[in-house]
Design a protein around this motif. Structure first.
Motif, short mmCIF file in Angstrom:
data_model
loop_
_atom_site.label_atom_id
_atom_site.label_comp_id
_atom_site.label_asym_id
_atom_site.label_seq_id
_atom_site.Cartn_x
_atom_site.Cartn_y
_atom_site.Cartn_z
N ASP A 1 0.82 -1.22 0.00
CA ASP A 1 0.00 0.00 0.00
C ASP A 1 0.85 1.26 0.00
O ASP A 1 0.55 2.23 -0.69
N ALA A 2 1.92 1.21 0.80
CA ALA A 2 2.77 2.39 0.91
C ALA A 2 3.67 2.53 -0.31
O ALA A 2 4.24 3.60 -0.56
N LEU A 3 3.77 1.45 -1.08
CA LEU A 3 4.71 1.46 -2.20
C LEU A 3 4.33 2.50 -3.24
O LEU A 3 5.19 3.18 -3.79
N ASP A 4 3.02 2.63 -3.50
CA ASP A 4 2.59 3.56 -4.54
C ASP A 4 3.04 4.99 -4.27
O ASP A 4 3.47 5.69 -5.18
N ASP A 5 2.95 5.39 -3.00
CA ASP A 5 3.38 6.74 -2.66
C ASP A 5 4.85 6.93 -2.94
O ASP A 5 5.30 7.96 -3.42
N ARG A 6 5.58 5.87 -2.62
CA ARG A 6 7.03 5.92 -2.81
C ARG A 6 7.33 6.00 -4.32
O ARG A 6 8.23 6.73 -4.74
N ILE A 7 6.56 5.27 -5.12
CA ILE A 7 6.76 5.30 -6.57
C ILE A 7 6.51 6.71 -7.09
O ILE A 7 7.28 7.25 -7.88
N VAL A 8 5.43 7.34 -6.60
CA VAL A 8 5.11 8.70 -7.04
C VAL A 8 6.27 9.63 -6.68
O VAL A 8 6.71 10.45 -7.49
N GLU A 9 6.80 9.45 -5.47
CA GLU A 9 7.90 10.30 -5.01
C GLU A 9 9.12 10.17 -5.94
O GLU A 9 9.71 11.16 -6.36
N VAL A 10 9.44 8.91 -6.25
CA VAL A 10 10.60 8.66 -7.09
C VAL A 10 10.36 9.23 -8.49
O VAL A 10 11.24 9.85 -9.09
N LEU A 11 9.15 9.03 -9.01
CA LEU A 11 8.86 9.52 -10.35
C LEU A 11 8.93 11.05 -10.39
O LEU A 11 9.31 11.64 -11.38
N ARG A 12 8.57 11.66 -9.26
CA ARG A 12 8.65 13.12 -9.21
C ARG A 12 10.11 13.55 -9.24
O ARG A 12 10.47 14.51 -9.92
N THR A 13 10.96 12.81 -8.53
CA THR A 13 12.38 13.14 -8.53
C THR A 13 12.95 13.13 -9.94
O THR A 13 13.74 13.98 -10.31
N VAL A 14 12.55 12.15 -10.74
CA VAL A 14 13.12 12.07 -12.09
C VAL A 14 12.26 12.84 -13.09
O VAL A 14 12.47 12.73 -14.30
N ASP A 15 11.27 13.59 -12.59
CA ASP A 15 10.43 14.41 -13.45
C ASP A 15 9.67 13.56 -14.48
O ASP A 15 9.67 13.84 -15.67
N LEU A 16 9.07 12.50 -13.97
CA LEU A 16 8.33 11.62 -14.86
C LEU A 16 6.87 11.51 -14.40
O LEU A 16 6.05 10.90 -15.05
N ASP A 17 6.56 12.12 -13.23
CA ASP A 17 5.22 11.92 -12.67
C ASP A 17 4.13 12.48 -13.58
O ASP A 17 3.10 11.85 -13.79
N GLU A 18 4.40 13.66 -14.20
CA GLU A 18 3.37 14.24 -15.07
C GLU A 18 3.16 13.37 -16.31
O GLU A 18 2.04 13.19 -16.77
#
Lengths: 909, 156
Positions: A520-537
């Motif tokens: 459950d907590a993994l998704d938040d972590r994935i979003v965080e990482v994707l934001r770091t690499v500027d891929l979330d959008e």
């Protein structure tokens, strides 16, 4: 690997082979009796001989009397069972029943033996394929410079395939058929020694000549195998390098090359056939040559009285049984050689020096302790296989937890050092240590978890975005899967083929490594990482463009419907009013094409696809029924005339044509002809193709865009009528070809975004698309739907080799994957070549901030071989490479002040 | 509904397009996008790359220039004005910001289309030169006036 196929097969399937042989032998008496019985039936009860000569006579059925030596039984007979005395009719019934039983028994034996042999073969094949793949996984890096992926694939898939059918027969056939042949030969020898010798000589001749002839055959089949494999390799290369083929206009060169290869394969095959069938001819000839000798030699012997007729007949009869086992043996021998060649050809390709020790890849569940200390290079030197020096005996020591910039021109040794650190390249001299341990001695379990590596050519295998990101967290199964995923039988077969028992269905994800406590907590972590690499959008956008199945996810579908209602409310208020015209079943949508207005739904499949509409029978039927066909035909003529009038005389490449949505410049002359043909004609007399072409024009018409003033209120009303008729009368078989727009229902065929919008963005309003998109984003955010959309984005399939993502997105994905596992040391090796210098700089900044320790996080060391030397200033420490060695090192600020190589590199870039 | 013919009429009233034959003008209108802007929305901003020019069909626009003291209004243009031509003619960034004063209707003409028309219709090129020369004349006059004012102020 074992170079001899027989030894390999024997080693791993000995017990099975012996068992098969045993069953084959055990089946023999039954087969023999099945031949015997018909004779008994005819001679006994039917003809009335063999003890039924007297009416009313009875004969014992199932009598078991055997002749045995006198020391067992005094009268030389062992009587196990005296049998049941039966009359002529009952005896006939009993024998026929026995015959039927034997037929079944023999059939079942055959069924059992064949299945068993097939299974042995498949099991061995499975073991072989698995161990070949295992070897690929253990090849040293250098091996991959020599091999072609598609060749490896054909070898594992196709080339070993014939082995499967042969392995079941590998031992059974020679033993069994050989035995039969020996018995027959012994019988002939016993009947008449001379004739026996004649038969023996011919058989021996066969045994000597044919293998000799076959030698060339084997060479040919070896060549054929190599050629076919090379062909597969070339096809793979053409596919992988298709862009190069196109940009170099090399398609014809490729055609010619493949044609030449096909020609070689053809002539190899042709020679193979010639030789193979000549050998067959010779074989048959020799088989028939023996009876010829028997008749001649035996005949002379009988006439001159050296042999009696009975013996000759018996010998000829016995010889009749000889050719079949011999032929079987010869065939077996043929496939033995063939398969042996295939086997050794394949095995040869899978031999490599310096294979990775299996110990290095042991599946270990325990996380190894974090790496601490320093990165220490001592006299590190690397020479590649061409003899070029990549690193020239360099030594350096930097703290492992620091953020280290590695700068240098291409081939300065910087990127090779990154590879050595990840053990992708082995030092030829000296060594590199992490926390005091030589990298070369570290297992993949340590390196793959404590380090993360992002190289210059990112590769993603086909999977969802989520699975691609979790790839770096899946080392061993950590939690058992829910329920049984494998039956006991499946499991035992895994073991018998020595396949790994690690269960792919289990949960392999190492949540702890990602720093979370569960899925459950993994998704938040994935979003965080994707934001770091500027891929979330990007992922969010993919989610918006993704589709969901409302049956599987009714909750999300319902939320999207809420978002649709919310958006609609907002779009009614200024400043957003007029931006979107929603799909309303009762209204004509002015910003959608005329055809879209008629269909009023999303086409699923080809039937109602835009380009097929004008020729879709049902669609035309609806138009005819409402009388619209005539009207649209007239409209088509009018559009065609206007377009021709406006565009005639313009050269084909004129930029104005880009704005023309009705037809291409190439189609213009066709339309001119159509107009000419239909000018004086009534609608009724216009032929099919002309009609199709003309109807296409109004179908694409959008009044605010094309502004030809063709739409009237009356026409709109009639189109709405047709829309209704189209939906009401839709035949059952077309029901799945369209998903209608319904304001209160989720449209499964449309994307999430289109579902929220369910309308058309208006033409002719500045930045309408952007403003509507922003409004959708806001609504989703306010309804807390961003995560759900993100979720859909994470399920996006990245495509073969990740090709559905852009190269920048792929690079970011690989970096995100590396960050997700929170390594002790993150190695980035000249990645992001496709980003410009300032974006690279920003990426460095974000990643450094995300990996720096703080907030209770341990942080990661970074070893970044930079593409842009200017980014070095953000790091704790810099290593500057020149000519294969570290030219200078220190904090970037020091190095900048001293004005050495780093300054030079920054100025050059 | 504003049709193609209305746009052709508007285009014909603009001096730049006055000498182009009506058929071509209709083609230009057909291949250009009708674009509405809300009051206060910018057509383009100073410094942006120029990709199109606009004919004001209805409403008015303010032409603004960024200065140290904030945006300064240069001129207000009305119906039938043609804006954004310098950036596409000279391939330079936008020299000023153009903002809709009220809700306006425009015809957006793509850069390539405009340039192509110039090469095909030398009359248009001459017209463009004339209009630009007029503007230069006006600018020069303004500059002279400014200088005199400045001298005058200094003299005081």
């Amino acid at each position: 690997m074992e170079p001899n196929l027989f030894k390999y097969v024997w080693r791993y399937s000995r017990a099975d082979q012996i068992w098969t042989l045993f069953i084959v032998v055990a089946s023999m008496p039954f087969a023999f009796y099945a031949y015997e019985l018909p004779k008994k039936i005819v001679n006994g009860p039917i003809e009335g001989s063999d003890g039924f000569e007297i009416p009313g006579a009875k004969q014992p059925f199932l009598q078991l009397h055997f002749e045995v030596p006198a020391w067992i039984s005094s009268d030389g007979m062992l009587r196990l069972f005296d049998g049941i005395p039966l009359g002529r009719f009952p005896y006939l019934y009993a024998l026929c029943g026995a015959f039927l039983l034997l037929v079944c028994v023999n059939g079942l034996f055959k069924y059992y033996i064949n299945t068993y042999k097939g299974r042995i073969g498949e099991r061995m094949l499975r073991r072989l394929r698995y161990s070949l793949l295992d070897r690929i996984l253990r090849f040293p890096q250098s091996q991959f410079r020599r091999i072609q992926a598609s060749q490896m694939a054909t070898m594992i898939k196709d080339e070993v395939e014939p082995l499967g059918t042969f392995i079941g027969d590998a031992f059974v056939t020679p033993v069994f058929q050989g035995g039969l042949a020996l018995v027959a030969m012994g019988f002939i020898l016993a009947q008449n020694f001379i004739l026996g010798c004649v038969a023996l000589v011919v058989v021996l001749a066969q045994a000597i000549i044919i293998p000799a002839l076959r030698r060339r055959l084997l060479e040919l089949s070896r060549q054929r195998q190599l050629e076919s494999r090379a062909l597969a390799g070339r096809v793979g290369e053409i596919v992988d390098g298709i862009q190069e083929v196109h940009v170099n206009d090399a398609s014809n060169y490729e055609r010619a090359e493949v044609a030449t290869r096909l020609s070689r394969i053809f002539f190899i095959r042709y020679e193979l056939y010639q030789r193979k069938y000549f050998i067959k001819f010779l074989n048959n000839f020799l088989a028939q040559f023996t009876p010829f000798l028997f008749y001649l030699v035996g005949g002379i012997a009988v006439i001159s009285g050296d042999m009696n007729l009975g013996q000759l007949v018996a010998v000829i009869a016995a010889y009749k049984d000889l050719p079949s086992p011999i032929r079987e043996l010869i065939n077996w021998d043929q496939s033995r050689l063939d398969v042996q060649i295939k086997y050794s050809q394949v095995i040869e390709q899978f031999e490599a020096e310096n294979m990775i020790d299996p110990e290095m890849q042991e599946p270990v569940a325990d996380p190894s302790p974090p790496l601490t200390g320093a990165i220490n290079a001592a006299n590190l030197g690397v020479t590649d296989d061409t003899g070029a020096t990549l690193i020239r005996r360099t030594s350096f020591s930097v703290p492992l937890g620091d953020q280290i910039a590695v700068v240098g021109l291409v081939n300065s040794g910087a990127e090779s050092t990154g590879e050595v650190l990840a053990k992708l390249l082995l030092p030829t001299s000296g060594r590199i240590e992490l926390g005091g341990k030589d990298v070369e001695d570290m297992s993949e379990a340590v390196l793959g978890r404590r380090l993360a590596y992002v190289g210059p050519d990112p590769f993603l295998k086909q999977a969802s975005i989520r699975d691609s990101l979790l790839y770096g967290l899946r080392h061993v199964p950590l939690r058992d899967p829910e329920g049984e995923t494998r039956t006991a039988l499946e499991l035992s077969e895994f073991k018998r083929s020595a396949n790994t028992l690690l269960d792919i269905e289990a949960d392999w994800v190492d949540y702890e490594a990602a720093g979370v406590d569960g899925p459950d907590a993994l998704d938040d972590r994935i979003v965080e990482v994707l934001r770091t690499v500027d891929l979330d959008e990007d992922i969010f956008e993919l989610g918006l463009r993704g589709k969901i199945d409302p049956a599987k996810d009714p909750e999300l579908a319902e939320q999207v419907m809420t978002a649709r209602r919310e958006l609609r409310e907002r779009l009614e208020q200024p400043p957003l009013s007029d931006l979107v015209e929603p799909f309303d079943p009762a209204k004509y949508n002015h910003h959608a094409t005329l055809a879209e207005n008629l269909l009023f739904g999303t086409a699923v499949g080809d039937a109602f696809a835009h380009e097929n509409l004008a020729s879709n029978a049902y669609f035309l039927e609806v138009l005819a029924a409402t009388g619209l066909d005539k009207e649209l035909f007239g409209m088509g003529q009018q559009i065609a005339r206007t377009v021709i009038e406006l565009f005639s005389g313009l050269p084909e490449d004129h930029p104005f044509f880009e704005q023309l949505s009705f037809m291409t410049s190439e189609e213009m002359p066709e339309y001119e002809a159509v107009i000419g043909r239909t000018a004086g004609l009534d609608f009724e007399r216009t032929k099919g193709d002309d009609l199709t072409m003309l109807l296409k024009l109004p179908f694409a018409y959008i009044e605010p865009r094309h502004r030809l003033g063709l739409m009237t209120d009356d026409l709109e009303a009639r189109l709405l009528e047709a829309r209704k008729k189209f939906a009401d009368d839709l035949p059952q078989e077309l029901a799945d070809a369209i998903e209608f727009y319904e304001p209160e229902t989720y449209n499964a065929a449309s994307s999430l975004q289109d579902n929220v919008l369910l309308g058309r963005v208006a033409y002719g309003i500045a930045d309408a698309q952007g403003r509507v998109h922003a409004a959708i984003q806001t609504v989703l955010k306010e309804l807390d739907l961003r995560d759900a959309v993100f979720e859909v984005g994470l399920n996006f399939d990245v495509g073969s080799s990740g090709k559905r993502l852009t190269s920048v997105q792929r690079q970011k994905m690989v970096l995100a994957r590396a960050l997700l596992k929170r390594p002790d040391l993150l190695i980035v090796n000249r990645a992001f070549s496709s980003l410009n210098a300032s974006s690279q700089d920003q990426m460095v900044e974000r990643v450094l901030a995300a990996t720096r320790s703080g907030d209770g996080r341990a942080g990661s060391g970074v070893f970044w071989v930079l593409q842009n030397p200017g980014s070095a200033l953000q790091f704790d420490h810099a290593l500057v490479f020149e000519d294969g060695t570290v030219a200078e090192q220190g904090t970037p600020q020091e190095l900048r002040q001293s004005g050495g190589r780093l300054v030079e590199l920054i100025e050059q870039s | 509904m504003a049709g193609l013919q209305d746009e052709v009429d508007v285009l014909r009233r603009i001096p730049l397009f006055a000498n182009i034959e009506p058929a071509r003008l209709k083609l230009l209108a057909f291949t250009s996008d009708r674009m509405a802007f809300a009051a206060g929305q910018e057509l383009f901003h100073e410094g942006d790359a120029g990709d199109a020019a606009y004919v004001i069909i209805d409403g008015a626009v303010d032409v603004l220039k960024d200065t140290d003291d904030g945006e300064q209004l240069l001129v207000t243009l009305k119906k039938n004005a043609f804006v954004g031509d310098i950036a596409i003619l000279c391939d330079v960034p936008r020299t000023a910001t153009v903002k809709a004063k009220d809700r306006i209707e425009t015809l957006k003409i793509q850069k390539e289309h405009f340039l192509r028309l110039m090469t095909e219709f030398p009359e248009m090129a001459v017209e463009v030169t004339r209009v630009l020369a007029q503007r230069l004349q006006k600018t020069t006059d303004d500059l002279t006036a400014c200088r005199e004012e400045l001298e005058h102020a200094k003299g005081n």
